[in-house]
Motif scaffolding. Sequence first.
Motif, PDB file in Angstrom:
ATOM      1  N   GLU A  76       0.856  -1.184   0.000  1.00 51.87           N
ATOM      2  CA  GLU A  76       0.000   0.000   0.000  1.00 51.87           C
ATOM      3  C   GLU A  76       0.896   1.240   0.000  1.00 51.87           C
ATOM      4  O   GLU A  76       2.005   1.225   0.514  1.00 51.87           O
ATOM      5  CB  GLU A  76      -0.899   0.009   1.240  1.00 51.87           C
ATOM      6  CG  GLU A  76      -1.773  -1.222   1.402  1.00 51.87           C
ATOM      7  CD  GLU A  76      -2.843  -1.338   0.337  1.00 51.87           C
ATOM      8  OE1 GLU A  76      -3.124  -0.321  -0.345  1.00 51.87           O
ATOM      9  OE2 GLU A  76      -3.395  -2.443   0.176  1.00 51.87           O
ATOM     10  N   GLY A  77       0.401   2.324  -0.564  1.00 52.30           N
ATOM     11  CA  GLY A  77       1.173   3.560  -0.568  1.00 52.30           C
ATOM     12  C   GLY A  77       2.148   3.639  -1.727  1.00 52.30           C
ATOM     13  O   GLY A  77       2.150   2.814  -2.638  1.00 52.30           O
ATOM     14  N   GLU A  78       3.009   4.644  -1.681  1.00 53.71           N
ATOM     15  CA  GLU A  78       3.917   4.941  -2.785  1.00 53.71           C
ATOM     16  C   GLU A  78       5.039   3.915  -2.892  1.00 53.71           C
ATOM     17  O   GLU A  78       5.528   3.404  -1.887  1.00 53.71           O
ATOM     18  CB  GLU A  78       4.534   6.331  -2.586  1.00 53.71           C
ATOM     19  CG  GLU A  78       3.522   7.462  -2.524  1.00 53.71           C
ATOM     20  CD  GLU A  78       4.162   8.780  -2.119  1.00 53.71           C
ATOM     21  OE1 GLU A  78       5.409   8.815  -1.973  1.00 53.71           O
ATOM     22  OE2 GLU A  78       3.424   9.761  -1.938  1.00 53.71           O
ATOM     23  N   SER A  79       5.460   3.653  -4.135  1.00 48.12           N
ATOM     24  CA  SER A  79       6.638   2.823  -4.359  1.00 48.12           C
ATOM     25  C   SER A  79       7.893   3.596  -3.973  1.00 48.12           C
ATOM     26  O   SER A  79       7.875   4.826  -3.833  1.00 48.12           O
ATOM     27  CB  SER A  79       6.723   2.404  -5.832  1.00 48.12           C
ATOM     28  OG  SER A  79       5.641   1.567  -6.177  1.00 48.12           O
ATOM     29  N   TRP A  80       8.996   2.862  -3.829  1.00 49.35           N
ATOM     30  CA  TRP A  80      10.258   3.484  -3.438  1.00 49.35           C
ATOM     31  C   TRP A  80      10.748   4.446  -4.519  1.00 49.35           C
ATOM     32  O   TRP A  80      10.276   4.432  -5.654  1.00 49.35           O
ATOM     33  CB  TRP A  80      11.310   2.406  -3.170  1.00 49.35           C
ATOM     34  CG  TRP A  80      12.497   2.939  -2.408  1.00 49.35           C
ATOM     35  CD1 TRP A  80      13.728   3.218  -2.898  1.00 49.35           C
ATOM     36  CD2 TRP A  80      12.525   3.285  -1.022  1.00 49.35           C
ATOM     37  NE1 TRP A  80      14.538   3.712  -1.902  1.00 49.35           N
ATOM     38  CE2 TRP A  80      13.823   3.772  -0.738  1.00 49.35           C
ATOM     39  CE3 TRP A  80      11.581   3.239   0.007  1.00 49.35           C
ATOM     40  CZ2 TRP A  80      14.204   4.199   0.532  1.00 49.35           C
ATOM     41  CZ3 TRP A  80      11.953   3.656   1.273  1.00 49.35           C
ATOM     42  CH2 TRP A  80      13.259   4.133   1.518  1.00 49.35           C
ATOM     43  N   TYR A  81      11.719   5.287  -4.168  1.00 53.11           N
ATOM     44  CA  TYR A  81      12.271   6.269  -5.097  1.00 53.11           C
ATOM     45  C   TYR A  81      12.814   5.607  -6.365  1.00 53.11           C
ATOM     46  O   TYR A  81      13.440   4.548  -6.313  1.00 53.11           O
ATOM     47  CB  TYR A  81      13.427   7.034  -4.443  1.00 53.11           C
ATOM     48  CG  TYR A  81      13.053   7.796  -3.202  1.00 53.11           C
ATOM     49  CD1 TYR A  81      12.367   9.003  -3.281  1.00 53.11           C
ATOM     50  CD2 TYR A  81      13.396   7.312  -1.940  1.00 53.11           C
ATOM     51  CE1 TYR A  81      12.030   9.709  -2.134  1.00 53.11           C
ATOM     52  CE2 TYR A  81      13.067   8.009  -0.789  1.00 53.11           C
ATOM     53  CZ  TYR A  81      12.378   9.205  -0.887  1.00 53.11           C
ATOM     54  OH  TYR A  81      12.040   9.900   0.246  1.00 53.11           O
ATOM     55  N   GLU A  82      12.604   6.254  -7.492  1.00 53.05           N
ATOM     56  CA  GLU A  82      13.261   5.842  -8.724  1.00 53.05           C
ATOM     57  C   GLU A  82      14.743   6.220  -8.643  1.00 53.05           C
ATOM     58  O   GLU A  82      15.128   7.161  -7.949  1.00 53.05           O
ATOM     59  CB  GLU A  82      12.619   6.530  -9.929  1.00 53.05           C
ATOM     60  CG  GLU A  82      11.178   6.122 -10.188  1.00 53.05           C
ATOM     61  CD  GLU A  82      11.046   4.671 -10.609  1.00 53.05           C
ATOM     62  OE1 GLU A  82      11.983   4.157 -11.280  1.00 53.05           O
ATOM     63  OE2 GLU A  82      10.032   4.040 -10.259  1.00 53.05           O
ATOM     64  N   PHE A  83      15.564   5.481  -9.347  1.00 51.26           N
ATOM     65  CA  PHE A  83      16.994   5.776  -9.410  1.00 51.26           C
ATOM     66  C   PHE A  83      17.200   7.110 -10.130  1.00 51.26           C
ATOM     67  O   PHE A  83      16.801   7.274 -11.282  1.00 51.26           O
ATOM     68  CB  PHE A  83      17.702   4.647 -10.150  1.00 51.26           C
ATOM     69  CG  PHE A  83      19.165   4.877 -10.403  1.00 51.26           C
ATOM     70  CD1 PHE A  83      20.020   5.250  -9.376  1.00 51.26           C
ATOM     71  CD2 PHE A  83      19.692   4.701 -11.681  1.00 51.26           C
ATOM     72  CE1 PHE A  83      21.380   5.447  -9.609  1.00 51.26           C
ATOM     73  CE2 PHE A  83      21.041   4.887 -11.928  1.00 51.26           C
ATOM     74  CZ  PHE A  83      21.885   5.267 -10.890  1.00 51.26           C
ATOM     75  N   ASP A  84      17.802   8.092  -9.442  1.00 53.02           N
ATOM     76  CA  ASP A  84      17.954   9.441 -10.000  1.00 53.02           C
ATOM     77  C   ASP A  84      19.215  10.068  -9.403  1.00 53.02           C
ATOM     78  O   ASP A  84      19.187  10.638  -8.310  1.00 53.02           O
ATOM     79  CB  ASP A  84      16.722  10.286  -9.669  1.00 53.02           C
ATOM     80  CG  ASP A  84      16.697  11.618 -10.413  1.00 53.02           C
ATOM     81  OD1 ASP A  84      17.782  12.141 -10.739  1.00 53.02           O
ATOM     82  OD2 ASP A  84      15.586  12.140 -10.648  1.00 53.02           O
TER      83      ASP A  84
END
Length: 568
Positions: free
Chosen positions: A262-270
């Motif tokens: 549930e909730g947001e996925s982890w940060y994208e690689f940036d």
Amino acid sequence: MLTSLVLAACGAPATEAPQTEEAPAATEAPAGTEAPPEPTAVPPEPIATFDGKTLSVPDCGYGGFFKSIEATDQFTVTFNMCKSDPAFLSKIAFSPFAIYSKDWIESTTGDATRTSEGLEKPIGTGPYMVSEWNRGESLTMTAFPDYWDAAPEAETLVFRWSTESAARLQELQAGTIDGFDNVGSEDFTVIEADANLHLQIRPALNTFYLGMTNTFPPLDNQLVRQAIGMGIDRQRIVDNFYPVGSEVASHFTPCSIPNACEGESWYEFDVDAAKALLAEAGFPDGFKTRLGYRDVVRGYLPNVAQVAGDLQAQLKENLNIDAEIVVMESGAFIEETGAGRFDGLYMLGWGADYPHVTNFIDYHFGEAQLQFGDQSPTYTEPIKVAATIGDFAEAAPMYAEINNALKEYVPMVPIAHGGNAAAYTADVTNPQASPLTTELFAYSDPGGRDTFVWMQNAEPISLFCADETDGESLRACEQVTQALYGFKINDTAVEPHLAESCEPNADSTVWVCTLRQGVKFHDGSDFDSEDVLATFDMALNIGSPFHKGNTNLWEYYSTLWGLMQVTP
């Protein structure tokens, strides 16, 4: 309860990684790492009373789950809860909550820890008894003739260990062992192509993560932690060092567990965004830190040194962070990280002990957990509430809040859910690769041979598993000791073991467990409700004279039930 589990395979093309065939240069860790000076800690105070029949606390203000545990009669135990616990049966089936003999608990209590007998030769009710532990080489168990269930298929069970997957495979091919765990990612096809061997796939109910202790600068800066969280190419790690069936972790808990994602996925690689955060935090040129690990293969981490080398390279290339690799002995590493004393980043992971989101979230991020340093109330408070909600749909918004708060605070970086497998000779019947790594070898026949030889990645730390978290230790204990419930073979469903049944009231705040009669411990003594009470008193009651373990952290009892204590 989970009834089915699905493996997700990575389909993205691999990204080239640096060559890391050899283990990266490492330094030996000191015996301990000093934390920043802090005021003298005030020790917690015991609050429980125990008279042999009832273990209780005055009220539920201490924050734990149990108000009282009562031996209602010789074969009935009643658990009166401070709050509803829909995961009660799954938790009570977990091997650290196995029941010990009252007399054995008393006789193996040392001055500060369990005695050597208490740590190395538990008296349980399981199908096997500990016969000999030849430290550094093997652990031998023999069938218990008075076992209450069906007799083991093999008279003798031997545990051996090797850190190298290739060495384990060679032994299996030579026929000197009957099975081994954590097949190397490069060996899946080799085993599948060999008619004399069998590959048993295990669902990926695990998480590999990069931990950090936020009481040590600069990891005390949330912007720094966020930069690390988005500055690592996690897909590259999975593509290059994990077998088929593995996936990048979108959340800390594997998504096949209800409410996990549930909730947001982890940060994208940036990389650009990560560098900007480091600059904002005051570290435009990076900094120096340490990267710690134990050289032990796990299902969540099949290529330990190679992954360490890649993480070290990425931290330098992407963020200009110089991470000195520190390799520690397994037991010391678990103790240092678990107590929040490791200064730097470290590689750890988790395999499901029971199939509920609380096993991942509550254990790691509850307010009693010391591992990551200072936990944040942005997730510790909703964790308390979510754990009492039995309806998955009702709990979903709470777990979305928790996962979003973890992403913001970054106590760790979730990297991968590792696909893994066990391997056996083809003549072994009922080969096991439990989703929870709870293999019960009494039910596997090694081709009619009298001895079943199992090889795992590392030697157990101790066999007093009420105060252990190491998976290699827990698997050994599961052959010897038993809890009120257990898990079905190669499944996540629970079934009665030392209890015939545990029944809740309408809101799951009272659980009445009817115990199995006629069960004996390995020393010939009879099992009854006093043994159950003595076990929980030993583990939960910090004022008990028998509250002596191995590490004395009692991590599973503390994080999943709550020790009976208050801090002044």
